[in-house]
Design an enzyme around this catalytic site. Structure first.
Site, PDB file in Angstrom:
ATOM      1  N   ARG A   1     -49.936 -13.982  -6.216  1.00  0.00           N
ATOM      2  CA  ARG A   1     -50.514 -12.702  -5.799  1.00  0.00           C
ATOM      3  C   ARG A   1     -51.987 -12.599  -6.159  1.00  0.00           C
ATOM      4  O   ARG A   1     -52.750 -11.945  -5.445  1.00  0.00           O
ATOM      5  CB  ARG A   1     -49.745 -11.543  -6.435  1.00  0.00           C
ATOM      6  CG  ARG A   1     -48.407 -11.355  -5.783  1.00  0.00           C
ATOM      7  CD  ARG A   1     -47.719 -10.119  -6.269  1.00  0.00           C
ATOM      8  NE  ARG A   1     -46.616  -9.799  -5.396  1.00  0.00           N
ATOM      9  CZ  ARG A   1     -45.653  -8.940  -5.684  1.00  0.00           C
ATOM     10  NH1 ARG A   1     -45.672  -8.296  -6.833  1.00  0.00           N
ATOM     11  NH2 ARG A   1     -44.683  -8.709  -4.835  1.00  0.00           N
TER      12      ARG A   1
ATOM     13  N   LYS B   1     -27.467  -5.091   0.003  1.00  0.00           N
ATOM     14  CA  LYS B   1     -26.794  -3.872   0.427  1.00  0.00           C
ATOM     15  C   LYS B   1     -27.282  -3.325   1.755  1.00  0.00           C
ATOM     16  O   LYS B   1     -28.454  -3.399   2.082  1.00  0.00           O
ATOM     17  CB  LYS B   1     -27.008  -2.797  -0.642  1.00  0.00           C
ATOM     18  CG  LYS B   1     -26.352  -3.142  -1.956  1.00  0.00           C
ATOM     19  CD  LYS B   1     -26.078  -1.874  -2.712  1.00  0.00           C
ATOM     20  CE  LYS B   1     -26.501  -1.961  -4.159  1.00  0.00           C
ATOM     21  NZ  LYS B   1     -27.111  -0.746  -4.638  1.00  0.00           N
TER      22      LYS B   1
HETATM   23  P1  ADP Z   1     -35.048  -8.832  -0.329  1.00  0.00           P
HETATM   24  O1  ADP Z   1     -35.614  -8.636  -1.709  1.00  0.00           O
HETATM   25  O2  ADP Z   1     -35.512 -10.093   0.301  1.00  0.00           O
HETATM   26  O3  ADP Z   1     -35.222  -7.626   0.553  1.00  0.00           O
HETATM   27  P2  ADP Z   1     -32.432  -8.013  -1.200  1.00  0.00           P
HETATM   28  O4  ADP Z   1     -33.018  -7.482  -2.462  1.00  0.00           O
HETATM   29  O5  ADP Z   1     -31.890  -7.057  -0.229  1.00  0.00           O
HETATM   30  O6  ADP Z   1     -33.459  -9.020  -0.482  1.00  0.00           O
HETATM   31  O7  ADP Z   1     -31.203  -8.964  -1.517  1.00  0.00           O
HETATM   32  C1  ADP Z   1     -31.295 -10.077  -2.340  1.00  0.00           C
HETATM   33  C2  ADP Z   1     -30.040 -10.249  -3.126  1.00  0.00           C
HETATM   34  O8  ADP Z   1     -28.898 -10.245  -2.294  1.00  0.00           O
HETATM   35  C3  ADP Z   1     -30.018 -11.578  -3.838  1.00  0.00           C
HETATM   36  O9  ADP Z   1     -30.091 -11.351  -5.226  1.00  0.00           O
HETATM   37  C4  ADP Z   1     -28.681 -12.197  -3.425  1.00  0.00           C
HETATM   38  O10 ADP Z   1     -27.997 -12.801  -4.504  1.00  0.00           O
HETATM   39  C5  ADP Z   1     -27.918 -11.003  -2.923  1.00  0.00           C
HETATM   40  N1  ADP Z   1     -26.850 -11.397  -1.989  1.00  0.00           N
HETATM   41  C6  ADP Z   1     -26.943 -12.123  -0.871  1.00  0.00           C
HETATM   42  N2  ADP Z   1     -25.740 -12.332  -0.317  1.00  0.00           N
HETATM   43  C7  ADP Z   1     -24.835 -11.729  -1.121  1.00  0.00           C
HETATM   44  C8  ADP Z   1     -23.406 -11.597  -1.094  1.00  0.00           C
HETATM   45  N3  ADP Z   1     -22.687 -12.143  -0.126  1.00  0.00           N
HETATM   46  N4  ADP Z   1     -22.838 -10.914  -2.086  1.00  0.00           N
HETATM   47  C9  ADP Z   1     -23.580 -10.346  -3.070  1.00  0.00           C
HETATM   48  N5  ADP Z   1     -24.917 -10.431  -3.152  1.00  0.00           N
HETATM   49  C10 ADP Z   1     -25.539 -11.118  -2.176  1.00  0.00           C
END
Ligand code: ADP
Ligand code: MG
Length: 390
Positions: free
Chosen positions: A37, A198
């Site tokens: 960053r 989620k």
């Molecule tokens: P981003 O930060 O890229 O927007 P999120 O914060 O929404 O992504 O999601 C990331 C998290 O989702 C990761 O820590 C990952 O472990 C979790 N994740 C992905 N698939 C699953 C699943 N099937 N069950 C539980 N957690 C999940």
């Protein structure tokens, strides 16, 4: 959205420039452990100095101090790294009053200065008018290069911008231009790949993207709420029962555009040493789905073929654990070799990509974290608004 006011053609000779950056970097034991960053802002810093500004003062937040000085969140390690990167920087004392004006007044001609963590003052997050005026007194021109903070209306992002002629820095410009291209005029077919934990975090983004996308591929934890709404048993997988109605109605409206996994990798828990591929018709009662399966990846690859624009947010599985990382890695590989204009956003998604080391081959990797998602939720982000032409 109206055009951004950029640094093109702005005369900065002899002017005092104040710039908001996003130096919210990981610090361990007093050292910056990832300076991505910091380096991302250096082109803008160098351009401003090169244009003859009489001085440049940077300001940033770091972590979440509770509105007062806290050594753990000091920008000292950031100043140290800037020096290592060849930028001799003067760090201000952690004061937000006349003492700060005096410090700024004492900076030598052509100096690079930096305020201490702006969240050491409670007025920062409250977008306090007095604090905004203090910031504004430190410059003749305000540049905002902190796209990652553009979704927050704070004193250093929005308050000060109302008081000084304001422009977008180059990083801000790149982020806004890439994301606008996806949001406002995607070349079609336009595919969206969503995953992550989620549905609730992303419901309004999903709604907005469904209006413009030709196809939405859903993986990650959020897929299980969709699968449940379609009538599948999902065992112990992440599933938000309170959203089943909402998700069902989205599938009713846009069903033909929403593509769900056909197989998933299940295990007892994310800590299990290995997983087992099952069809979504047969997710065992006591297991949780932790990644998308190989047939799903094939299905997704087929739907992505021919896409001209792709937006990807959210890992396909629990990529932090080796047995459940494959879906995310395969998606990263697939998209990094796609001829489409691919934009990747989201803190965890970008982290996953960096781990795989395929960074160079995407159209744009957003450093904005939550801001890149909110960009799709809102008409205009509050921090971007003052940077638009009137
Ligand atoms: P981003 O930060 O890229 O927007 P999120 O914060 O929404 O992504 O999601 C990331 C998290 O989702 C990761 O820590 C990952 O472990 C979790 N994740 C992905 N698939 C699953 C699943 N099937 N069950 C539980 N957690 C999940
Ligand atoms: Mg995240």
């Amino acid at each position: 959205m109206k055009r951004l006011k950029t640094l093109d053609g702005v005369d900065l000779r002899g002017r005092r420039v104040l710039m908001r950056v996003d130096f919210n970097v990981p610090v361990e034991g007093g050292r910056v452990v990832d300076d991505t960053r910091i380096r991302a802002h250096l082109p803008t810093v160098e351009e401003i100095m090169g244009k003859g500004a009489s001085r440049l003062i940077l300001m940033s937040h770091l972590g979440r101090p509770k509105g007062g000085f806290d050594e753990r969140y000091s920008l000292k390690p950031v100043a140290e790294r800037l020096r290592e990167l060849g930028h001799e920087v003067h760090l201000a004392p952690p004061v937000f009053d006349d003492g700060l004006r005096a410090w700024a007044g004492g900076l030598p001609e052509g100096a690079l200065g930096m305020l201490e963590n702006v969240r050491f003052h409670p007025g920062e997050e409250a977008n306090d008018a007095t604090l905004s005026a203090l910031y504004a007194s430190l410059g003749d021109v305000f540049v905002n290069d902190a796209f990652g903070s553009a979704h927050r209306a704070h004193a250093s992002t929005v308050g000060v911008a109302g008081l000084l002629p304001s422009f977008a820095g180059r990083l801000m410009q790149r982020e806004v231009e890439a994301l606008s291209r996806v949001k406002e005029s995607p070349e079609r077919p336009f595919a969206v790949v969503l995953g992550g934990a989620k549905v609730s975090d992303k419901l309004s983004v999903i709604r907005n993207l469904l209006k413009v996308a030709d196809v939405l591929l859903v993986g990650g934890g959020m897929a299980f709420t969709f699968l449940r709404a379609r009538g599948h048993g999902v065992g112990k997988s992440l599933c938000e029962d309170s959203l089943l109605g909402e998700v069902s109605s989205l599938m009713g409206l846009y069903g033909d555009r929403i593509v769900l996994p056909v197989d998933v990798v299940v295990a007892d828990s994310p800590d299990s040493p290995s997983g087992e591929v099952v069809s979504v018709e047969g997710i065992p009662e006591g297991k949780m789905g932790l990644d998308v399966g190989p047939k799903t990846l094939e299905l997704f690859a087929g739907r992505l073929k021919g896409a001209r624009t792709v937006f990807w947010n959210g890992p396909m599985g629990v990529f932090e654990r080796k047995p459940f990382a494959r879906g995310t890695l395969e998606m990263a590989r697939l998209l990094s070799s796609s001829p489409a204009f691919v934009v990747v956003g989201g803190g965890d998604t970008v982290a996953a990509i960096n781990e795989l080391g395929v960074e160079g081959s995407f159209g744009h990797i957003s450093t904005g974290g939550g801001a890149s998602l909110e960009f799709f939720e809102k008409e205009v982000l509050p921090g971007v608004e003052p940077l638009l032409e009137g």
